[in-house]
Design a protein around this motif. Structure first.
Motif, PDB file in Angstrom:
ATOM      1  N   UNK A  71       0.959  -1.304  -0.012  1.00 44.65           N
ATOM      2  CA  UNK A  71      -0.126   0.142   0.082  1.00 44.65           C
ATOM      3  C   UNK A  71       0.851   1.325   0.010  1.00 44.65           C
ATOM      4  N   UNK A  72       0.204   2.177  -0.291  1.00 42.93           N
ATOM      5  CA  UNK A  72       0.949   3.721  -0.237  1.00 42.93           C
ATOM      6  C   UNK A  72       1.634   4.041  -1.665  1.00 42.93           C
ATOM      7  N   UNK A  73       1.484   3.339  -2.364  1.00 38.42           N
ATOM      8  CA  UNK A  73       2.208   3.707  -4.073  1.00 38.42           C
ATOM      9  C   UNK A  73       1.404   4.651  -4.867  1.00 38.42           C
ATOM     10  N   UNK A  74       0.055   4.377  -4.656  1.00 35.35           N
ATOM     11  CA  UNK A  74      -0.769   5.285  -5.536  1.00 35.35           C
ATOM     12  C   UNK A  74      -1.541   6.290  -4.793  1.00 35.35           C
ATOM     13  N   UNK A  75      -2.103   7.102  -5.505  1.00 36.36           N
ATOM     14  CA  UNK A  75      -3.083   8.184  -4.690  1.00 36.36           C
ATOM     15  C   UNK A  75      -4.634   7.666  -5.600  1.00 36.36           C
ATOM     16  N   UNK A  76      -5.569   7.199  -4.598  1.00 33.13           N
ATOM     17  CA  UNK A  76      -6.529   6.872  -4.986  1.00 33.13           C
ATOM     18  C   UNK A  76      -7.942   7.832  -4.557  1.00 33.13           C
ATOM     19  N   UNK A  77      -8.561   7.886  -5.640  1.00 32.94           N
ATOM     20  CA  UNK A  77     -10.132   8.710  -5.242  1.00 32.94           C
ATOM     21  C   UNK A  77     -11.275   7.884  -5.702  1.00 32.94           C
ATOM     22  N   UNK A  78     -11.918   7.568  -4.764  1.00 32.23           N
ATOM     23  CA  UNK A  78     -13.173   6.448  -4.920  1.00 32.23           C
ATOM     24  C   UNK A  78     -14.306   7.399  -5.605  1.00 32.23           C
ATOM     25  N   UNK A  79     -15.592   6.531  -5.770  1.00 35.46           N
ATOM     26  CA  UNK A  79     -16.610   7.159  -6.351  1.00 35.46           C
ATOM     27  C   UNK A  79     -17.042   8.168  -5.606  1.00 35.46           C
ATOM     28  N   UNK A  80     -17.286   8.452  -4.145  1.00 31.47           N
ATOM     29  CA  UNK A  80     -17.424   9.396  -3.393  1.00 31.47           C
ATOM     30  C   UNK A  80     -16.381  10.145  -2.896  1.00 31.47           C
ATOM     31  N   UNK A  81     -16.542  11.530  -2.650  1.00 37.84           N
ATOM     32  CA  UNK A  81     -15.250  12.270  -2.248  1.00 37.84           C
ATOM     33  C   UNK A  81     -14.309  11.806  -1.055  1.00 37.84           C
ATOM     34  N   UNK A  82     -15.297  11.157   0.030  1.00 31.81           N
ATOM     35  CA  UNK A  82     -14.618  10.498   1.240  1.00 31.81           C
ATOM     36  C   UNK A  82     -13.638  11.788   1.918  1.00 31.81           C
ATOM     37  N   UNK A  83     -14.432  12.780   1.965  1.00 32.64           N
ATOM     38  CA  UNK A  83     -13.504  14.050   2.715  1.00 32.64           C
ATOM     39  C   UNK A  83     -13.851  13.553   4.298  1.00 32.64           C
ATOM     40  N   UNK A  84     -13.114  13.971   5.198  1.00 35.80           N
ATOM     41  CA  UNK A  84     -13.219  13.761   6.771  1.00 35.80           C
ATOM     42  C   UNK A  84     -14.055  14.925   7.025  1.00 35.80           C
ATOM     43  N   UNK A  85     -15.269  14.433   7.402  1.00 34.68           N
ATOM     44  CA  UNK A  85     -16.311  15.728   8.111  1.00 34.68           C
ATOM     45  C   UNK A  85     -15.822  16.624   9.341  1.00 34.68           C
TER      46      UNK A  85
END
Length: 247
Positions: A71-85
């Motif tokens: 882990x830690x070798x790519x930057x991943x952006x999922x379907x939802x923004x997954x911002x910390x509230x």
């Protein structure tokens, strides 16, 4: 040396074979989209590249280094923004850098300004629209130190007009920074508008069924979407997905 080299990758879950000897090569600075029917293992490919899953067989190499199960070798952006509230927008976009021990708030603010979010640096995610959250999530991915970004249907939840605006914005930012991008989408038009190359997957177990080099020069604008040539390419890729008639 290719930026990403996937060779004979196989993965199954409880006897259900999702990938069998899957091959994929991506060059540095290339924007590649993956299209395929639902359930063909597109997200599984991302989870394997990101080290969330380990392959049963095969090799994943990033810049010549094998990263199977790491882990830690790519930057991943999922379907939802997954911002910390509980973090504001500036803190959220700096999160990837923070996890690697180095923050650059000045660069983050510059990118927030380019995204039209400079007035929202101290706002919290619940105060932003869907498109604004997606812009913040993509900035977080760009600011993260990894050399490759994986985007998993990031605009699928947006309405059509917001989605087009986000596609144009993504192109403008990507063309400035030219990070290597692997993009999953179900939308042929989106793949054509954004990509250098499009990979069409078969039904499970997934293999590369077809590959298209997108012929359009950059920079691109939305008028391209209305041309006869764009429609011709959209039809060609649709037939590759569905097994329809060849042109």
């Amino acid at each position: 040396m290719s930026h990403l080299q996937i060779t004979k990758l196989s993965k199954q879950f409880s006897g259900n074979v999702v990938l069998r000897e899957f091959d994929l090569t991506i060059e540095e600075g290339e924007f590649v989209s993956i299209l395929g029917p639902s359930g063909t293992g597109k997200s599984t490919i991302f989870h394997l590249i990101g080290g969330i899953l380990a392959p049963d067989n095969g090799s994943i190499q990033l810049m010549g280094k094998e990263i199977n199960g790491k882990r830690g070798f790519i930057s991943y952006m999922p379907q939802t923004p997954s911002l910390l509230p509980w973090k504001n927008i500036l803190q959220n976009v700096l999160l990837g850098q923070e996890l690697h021990g180095k923050k650059d708030p000045e660069r983050a603010m510059d990118m927030l300004k380019k995204a039209g979010l400079e007035a929202y640096e101290k706002a919290f995610p619940n105060e932003l629209s869907g498109g604004m959250k997606q812009r913040a999530a993509f900035i977080r991915a760009l600011l993260s130190p990894q050399s490759m970004i994986c985007l998993d249907e990031p605009f699928s939840a947006l309405d059509e007009l917001t989605r087009l605006e986000m596609q144009k914005w993504l192109l403008s930012i990507w063309e400035e920074y030219r990070r290597t991008v692997l993009f999953i989408t179900h939308n042929i038009e989106e793949a054509l508008f954004l990509s250098d190359r499009i990979i069409v997957l078969s039904e499970k177990p997934a293999k590369v069924k077809a590959e298209f080099n997108v012929p359009y020069l950059r920079p691109r604008n939305e008028s391209l979407l209305l041309t006869d040539d764009f429609l011709k390419w959209k039809r060609k890729i649709h037939y590759a997905l569905t097994g329809g008639p060849n042109e």
